[in-house]
Write a protein that holds these residues in place. Structure first.
Motif, mmCIF file in Angstrom:
data_model
loop_
_atom_site.group_PDB
_atom_site.id
_atom_site.type_symbol
_atom_site.label_atom_id
_atom_site.label_comp_id
_atom_site.label_asym_id
_atom_site.label_seq_id
_atom_site.Cartn_x
_atom_site.Cartn_y
_atom_site.Cartn_z
ATOM 1 N N MET A 103 18.025 9.164 -18.311
ATOM 2 C CA MET A 103 18.854 7.975 -18.129
ATOM 3 C C MET A 103 18.091 6.849 -17.434
ATOM 4 S SD MET A 103 22.548 7.737 -16.193
ATOM 5 C CE MET A 103 23.137 9.166 -17.115
ATOM 6 N N LEU A 104 17.045 7.214 -16.684
ATOM 7 C CA LEU A 104 16.317 6.235 -15.882
ATOM 8 C C LEU A 104 15.030 5.759 -16.538
ATOM 9 C CD1 LEU A 104 16.635 7.845 -12.320
ATOM 10 C CD2 LEU A 104 18.256 6.379 -13.528
ATOM 11 N N GLU A 105 14.599 6.403 -17.586
ATOM 12 C CA GLU A 105 13.314 6.075 -18.199
ATOM 13 C C GLU A 105 13.272 4.619 -18.667
ATOM 14 O OE1 GLU A 105 12.452 8.824 -21.316
ATOM 15 O OE2 GLU A 105 11.960 10.470 -19.945
ATOM 16 N N GLY A 106 12.185 3.944 -18.292
ATOM 17 C CA GLY A 106 11.975 2.566 -18.730
ATOM 18 C C GLY A 106 12.854 1.540 -18.043
ATOM 19 N N LYS A 107 13.558 1.912 -16.985
ATOM 20 C CA LYS A 107 14.506 1.011 -16.330
ATOM 21 C C LYS A 107 13.903 0.318 -15.103
ATOM 22 C CE LYS A 107 17.873 2.363 -19.062
ATOM 23 N NZ LYS A 107 18.371 1.482 -20.151
ATOM 24 N N HIS A 108 14.368 -0.884 -14.869
ATOM 25 C CA HIS A 108 14.069 -1.590 -13.619
ATOM 26 C C HIS A 108 15.209 -1.263 -12.660
ATOM 27 C CE1 HIS A 108 13.139 -5.677 -11.448
ATOM 28 N NE2 HIS A 108 13.074 -4.629 -10.635
ATOM 29 N N GLY A 113 7.970 4.922 -16.978
ATOM 30 C CA GLY A 113 8.292 3.535 -17.272
ATOM 31 C C GLY A 113 9.192 2.828 -16.291
ATOM 32 N N THR A 114 9.494 3.437 -15.162
ATOM 33 C CA THR A 114 10.392 2.785 -14.210
ATOM 34 C C THR A 114 9.661 1.708 -13.410
ATOM 35 O OG1 THR A 114 9.974 4.540 -12.601
ATOM 36 C CG2 THR A 114 11.995 4.707 -13.916
ATOM 37 N N ARG A 115 10.419 0.676 -13.029
ATOM 38 C CA ARG A 115 9.972 -0.355 -12.101
ATOM 39 C C ARG A 115 10.974 -0.393 -10.958
ATOM 40 N NH1 ARG A 115 10.477 -5.347 -15.196
ATOM 41 N NH2 ARG A 115 11.878 -4.092 -16.476
ATOM 42 N N LEU A 116 10.518 -0.820 -9.778
ATOM 43 C CA LEU A 116 11.340 -0.644 -8.582
ATOM 44 C C LEU A 116 11.464 -1.930 -7.775
ATOM 45 C CD1 LEU A 116 12.804 1.569 -6.842
ATOM 46 C CD2 LEU A 116 10.662 1.774 -5.565
ATOM 47 N N SER A 117 12.692 -2.246 -7.393
ATOM 48 C CA SER A 117 12.984 -3.279 -6.402
ATOM 49 C C SER A 117 13.874 -2.671 -5.320
ATOM 50 C CB SER A 117 13.679 -4.484 -7.046
ATOM 51 O OG SER A 117 12.776 -5.178 -7.895
ATOM 52 N N LEU A 118 13.913 -3.310 -4.160
ATOM 53 C CA LEU A 118 14.669 -2.785 -3.024
ATOM 54 C C LEU A 118 15.596 -3.865 -2.456
ATOM 55 C CD1 LEU A 118 11.753 -1.084 -0.995
ATOM 56 C CD2 LEU A 118 13.189 -0.024 -2.745
ATOM 57 N N ASN A 141 9.323 6.675 -4.403
ATOM 58 C CA ASN A 141 8.274 7.460 -5.039
ATOM 59 C C ASN A 141 8.842 8.427 -6.074
ATOM 60 O OD1 ASN A 141 5.779 6.519 -3.990
ATOM 61 N ND2 ASN A 141 6.196 7.535 -2.037
ATOM 62 N N LYS A 142 9.991 9.002 -5.783
ATOM 63 C CA LYS A 142 10.622 9.907 -6.746
ATOM 64 C C LYS A 142 11.067 9.149 -7.992
ATOM 65 C CE LYS A 142 10.219 13.787 -4.588
ATOM 66 N NZ LYS A 142 9.335 14.859 -5.158
ATOM 67 N N LEU A 143 11.628 7.960 -7.810
ATOM 68 C CA LEU A 143 12.075 7.174 -8.957
ATOM 69 C C LEU A 143 10.893 6.712 -9.804
ATOM 70 C CD1 LEU A 143 14.840 5.033 -7.219
ATOM 71 C CD2 LEU A 143 15.207 6.865 -8.885
ATOM 72 N N LEU A 144 9.782 6.396 -9.158
ATOM 73 C CA LEU A 144 8.608 5.920 -9.891
ATOM 74 C C LEU A 144 7.886 7.038 -10.627
ATOM 75 C CD1 LEU A 144 7.252 3.317 -7.322
ATOM 76 C CD2 LEU A 144 8.236 2.829 -9.564
ATOM 77 N N GLU A 145 8.241 8.288 -10.358
ATOM 78 C CA GLU A 145 7.695 9.403 -11.134
ATOM 79 C C GLU A 145 8.298 9.463 -12.537
ATOM 80 O OE1 GLU A 145 8.384 12.930 -8.886
ATOM 81 O OE2 GLU A 145 6.923 12.430 -7.318
ATOM 82 N N VAL A 146 9.447 8.812 -12.720
ATOM 83 C CA VAL A 146 10.096 8.772 -14.032
ATOM 84 C C VAL A 146 9.359 7.761 -14.908
ATOM 85 C CG1 VAL A 146 12.253 8.327 -15.265
ATOM 86 C CG2 VAL A 146 12.307 9.360 -12.980
ATOM 87 N N GLY A 178 0.793 -1.226 0.000
ATOM 88 C CA GLY A 178 0.000 0.000 0.000
ATOM 89 C C GLY A 178 0.822 1.271 0.000
ATOM 90 N N ARG A 179 2.140 1.135 -0.032
ATOM 91 C CA ARG A 179 3.016 2.308 0.009
ATOM 92 C C ARG A 179 3.822 2.460 -1.273
ATOM 93 N NH1 ARG A 179 6.364 1.297 5.393
ATOM 94 N NH2 ARG A 179 7.278 3.329 4.844
ATOM 95 N N LEU A 180 4.362 1.352 -1.779
ATOM 96 C CA LEU A 180 5.166 1.356 -3.002
ATOM 97 C C LEU A 180 4.832 0.124 -3.825
ATOM 98 C CD1 LEU A 180 8.839 2.292 -1.953
ATOM 99 C CD2 LEU A 180 7.319 3.659 -3.380
ATOM 100 N N PRO A 181 4.634 0.263 -5.128
ATOM 101 C CA PRO A 181 4.477 -0.913 -5.989
ATOM 102 C C PRO A 181 5.851 -1.493 -6.320
ATOM 103 C CG PRO A 181 4.231 1.098 -7.288
ATOM 104 C CD PRO A 181 4.436 1.529 -5.864
#
Length: 233
Positions: free
Chosen positions: A189-194, A220-225, A213-218, A61-64
């Motif tokens: 540089m980050l567009e469309g990147k995982h 096509g980005t996808r996020l892992s931690l 959240n800032k990275l996901l504003e770009v 519920g906080r980050l996809p």
């Protein structure tokens, strides 16, 4: 020849001992940073083997997220806390790189961390960076990048606000403290990147949430931690 090399090693070890960074035991030649007992006894999470785990659940519920994992459990007074304290406050930079190398070899084998394009560390504010001289999360990212054969962008994020320490704050206070602290550099540089976003320890997850959240504003980005450790809160 081997006896001569052994003599030289023993001689130099008198003045420059090769010690385990977790327990200060003497390390044998060609062993780096951590002795085998510490590598065995440090409390591993094995979260990289699970799509859903206590780390990823912390961000429901906080980050996809695509995936999320921490190498070790952080127990107060334990070996993990000792390692991270030495990394952050005793200039033991080799710890960050070595832990990144070790964890990167595991993440590389996990299907849940396949397809990562870039590794980005949580940044320090320039003032904190000058005081410490290095960013511990960037060192961890460098070790991960080496083992995973994935590029890291140390300045992918910028910390624009010098926030107060998070240590004694509640979850809500932590979220408010860092909500607008970060900005993205070089969005193209980050567009469309995982992106694999990394930090040293996750507690409430407020810092990772703000950065994520800032990275996901770009576009096509996808996020892992990934972090060195996960602490209870």
């Amino acid at each position: 020849m081997k006896s001569q090399l052994r003599f030289l090693y023993d001689f130099f070890a008198l003045f420059y001992p090769n010690l385990c960074l977790a327990c200060d035991a003497n390390l044998p030649p060609n062993q780096e940073s951590l002795c085998l007992p510490c590598q065995y006894h440090l409390p591993k999470t094995n979260y990289h083997l699970l799509q859903e785990n206590p780390f990823s659940e912390r961000f429901w519920g906080r980050l996809p997220l695509q995936s999320a994992a921490a190498f070790y459990k952080f127990n107060k007074g334990g070996r993990t806390q000792h390692l991270i304290h030495r990394l952050k406050y005793e200039n033991k930079q080799a710890i960050g790189i070595r832990l990144g190398q070790l964890y990167g070899s595991k993440l590389r084998e996990s299907p849940f961390f396949a397809g990562i394009d870039l590794i980005i560390p949580v940044p320090l504010h320039p003032k904190r960076l000058r005081e410490r001289g290095y960013n511990q999360s960037e060192l961890f990212a460098r070790g991960l990048a080496e083992s995973m054969d994935i590029p890291t962008i140390s300045n992918g994020l910028q910390r624009q606000l010098h926030t107060t320490t998070q240590t004694h704050k509640s979850r809500l206070e932590r979220v408010r403290n860092v909500a607008e602290a970060f900005m993205v550099n070089s969005k193209k540089m980050l567009e469309g990147k995982h992106i694999l976003l990394v930090d040293d320890v996750v507690t409430t997850g407020a810092t990772l949430e703000a950065c994520g959240n800032k990275l996901l504003e770009v576009a096509g980005t996808r996020l892992s931690l990934a972090t060195i450790a996960i602490a209870d809160y």
